[in-house]
Structure formats: C-alpha cells, structure tokens
Design an enzyme around this catalytic site. Sequence first.
Site, PDB file in Angstrom:
ATOM      1  N   ASP A   1      -4.588  10.485  -0.593  1.00 49.70           N
ATOM      2  CA  ASP A   1      -3.311  10.149  -1.108  1.00 49.70           C
ATOM      3  C   ASP A   1      -3.284   8.553  -1.418  1.00 49.70           C
ATOM      4  O   ASP A   1      -3.636   7.963  -0.723  1.00 49.70           O
ATOM      5  CB  ASP A   1      -2.292  10.488  -0.059  1.00 49.70           C
ATOM      6  N   LEU A   2      -3.167   8.256  -2.821  1.00 53.93           N
ATOM      7  CA  LEU A   2      -3.443   6.975  -3.420  1.00 53.93           C
ATOM      8  C   LEU A   2      -1.867   6.458  -3.832  1.00 53.93           C
ATOM      9  O   LEU A   2      -1.449   6.964  -4.807  1.00 53.93           O
ATOM     10  CB  LEU A   2      -4.453   6.856  -4.345  1.00 53.93           C
ATOM     11  N   GLU A   3      -1.729   5.558  -2.913  1.00 52.19           N
ATOM     12  CA  GLU A   3      -0.352   4.801  -3.191  1.00 52.19           C
ATOM     13  C   GLU A   3      -0.240   3.415  -2.562  1.00 52.19           C
ATOM     14  O   GLU A   3      -0.884   3.402  -1.499  1.00 52.19           O
ATOM     15  CB  GLU A   3       0.832   5.753  -2.951  1.00 52.19           C
ATOM     16  N   TRP A   4       0.341   2.563  -3.075  1.00 53.43           N
ATOM     17  CA  TRP A   4       0.851   1.232  -2.377  1.00 53.43           C
ATOM     18  C   TRP A   4       1.551   1.566  -1.220  1.00 53.43           C
ATOM     19  O   TRP A   4       2.707   2.512  -1.336  1.00 53.43           O
ATOM     20  CB  TRP A   4       1.245   0.294  -3.438  1.00 53.43           C
TER      21      TRP A   4
ATOM     22  N   PHE B   1       1.785   3.445  -8.841  1.00 52.65           N
ATOM     23  CA  PHE B   1       0.374   3.250  -8.533  1.00 52.65           C
ATOM     24  C   PHE B   1      -0.559   3.673  -9.778  1.00 52.65           C
ATOM     25  O   PHE B   1      -1.553   3.246 -10.236  1.00 52.65           O
ATOM     26  CB  PHE B   1      -0.214   4.112  -7.432  1.00 52.65           C
TER      27      PHE B   1
END
Length: 248
Positions: free
Chosen positions: A132-135, A178
């Site tokens: 899970d790639l998010e700011w 993102f």
Amino acid sequence: MIRFLVAALALCLLTLTSACAGPRFGDNDPVDWDGPPPWNYDIHGIDVARFQNDIDWGRVAQSGIEFAFIKATEGGDRLDPKFARNWAGAAQAGVRRGAYHFYYFCTPPEVQARWFIRNVPREGGALPPVIDLEWNPYSPTCTTRPPGAEVRRQARVFMDILERHYGQRPIIYTTLEFYRQTGIGQLNEEFWLRSTARTLATTYPGQSWSFWQYTGTGVVPGVAGGVDINVFAGNRATWQRWLRARTR
C-alpha cells in the site's frame, strides 16, 4: 444509500443491459459516475483493517463478496490487531483473501519486508501480497515524501523480497495523488487503484489495473459501518484464470 439503490434500479429498468449484471451493494455516500458504474463488474471484494471491528465473514460471503484484502502490517513494527482473526475468518467463509502492508518511507524496505514475512503466513490459495503506497500526512512519526525515483526503488526492493518468499509478485495499491506525484505507474507491475468519484479511465488514463477501489463508504452485510469496496477488472471467466495464475 436509498438514492443509490433507486438510481441503480432505474438504470436497469431503462437500459436492460449489462448495467444490471453483477452484485450491487449500498453506499453511504453514493456518486454519479462519469462512465460505466462499478456494479457492472462481476467480481466484488472488500479491504478491511482493525477499523471494521469484528466482521461476520459468513454474512460477507453470502452477500456476494468474493475476495478481501486484509491489513496485516505497517512500517517495520506494527501489526494490525484484527489480522489473524480476519485472515482465518475469511478463509473459513470461502472468501479469497490476501494480506496488505502499509508502507512507511522512514523505515528501510528490507526491514518492512521482513516484518511482513514474519506475520503473514505462506498459505495455499492466498491472493498475492499487496504493498500500500500512499502519503500519510496524519502520521505522528513519518511524513517523509521521497522523490519519485527513490519511491520506485524502495517499492522494487520490498516487492522483490516478498516475491522470493511467497512465490507471487506483489500488487501495488495506490491513490491518485501518490500516483501523479511519484510516477509509480512507470513500474511494470500489477495495480490496485483508488478512485471514489470518477472512473479509472478518467483518473488514471492509459494505466492498466486489476482492482479498483471505488468507495470507502460502502455497505456490506456482516461489516459494521462503512467499508472499502473493490471490483476486479475482468468478468467471471477472467477472474478464474487470474486466480489460477496468481494464487499459490
């Protein structure tokens, strides 16, 4: 939710097309889609974490939900307290499930990969793991935002380690902000994309995807409160082929 259901029924009655196909669920905050709505898709699933409290997985399965991505780990030292319960419950109910890791940019990818492997069993029938790639602007400990090239490097390192262990290439989950700011779409990987107000053709033009998270306020029997609902990109036959290729 009532407006959502009425609109969906009206669409079915007026068109008598594939808009009536596939399972449909309520939504506490429905939108008017700018293209084919998500209920056109055959295969629906949810993603869950501790915020959903105790889930009745039997009711979830009976409602038509066919897969679930379950939060397992975060950073290099945090384990979702509901992971073990959800992992076992989904399997017992016959819901296909995979685990996801919320990535922190303040911890080396090698450390995070080892933490995930330590906590997520390598079991037959599991869906691929997810990064899970998010700011995370609300994090009390890590609001670092590396440049895109560094983001992509770390993602590859993490995914390579998990692939060697599980025998499955992880899926990338990401958000529109993102995606646009990091160029993560440059990676030749499988994607799970979030877009809760517009279709993916509008928000991520040209990007291939396997899963679409279309709401964070969905209503699914067996889950208290709002829940994320997702669809798989293909029809039921494509889903079965995908399962044969991507599950252990």
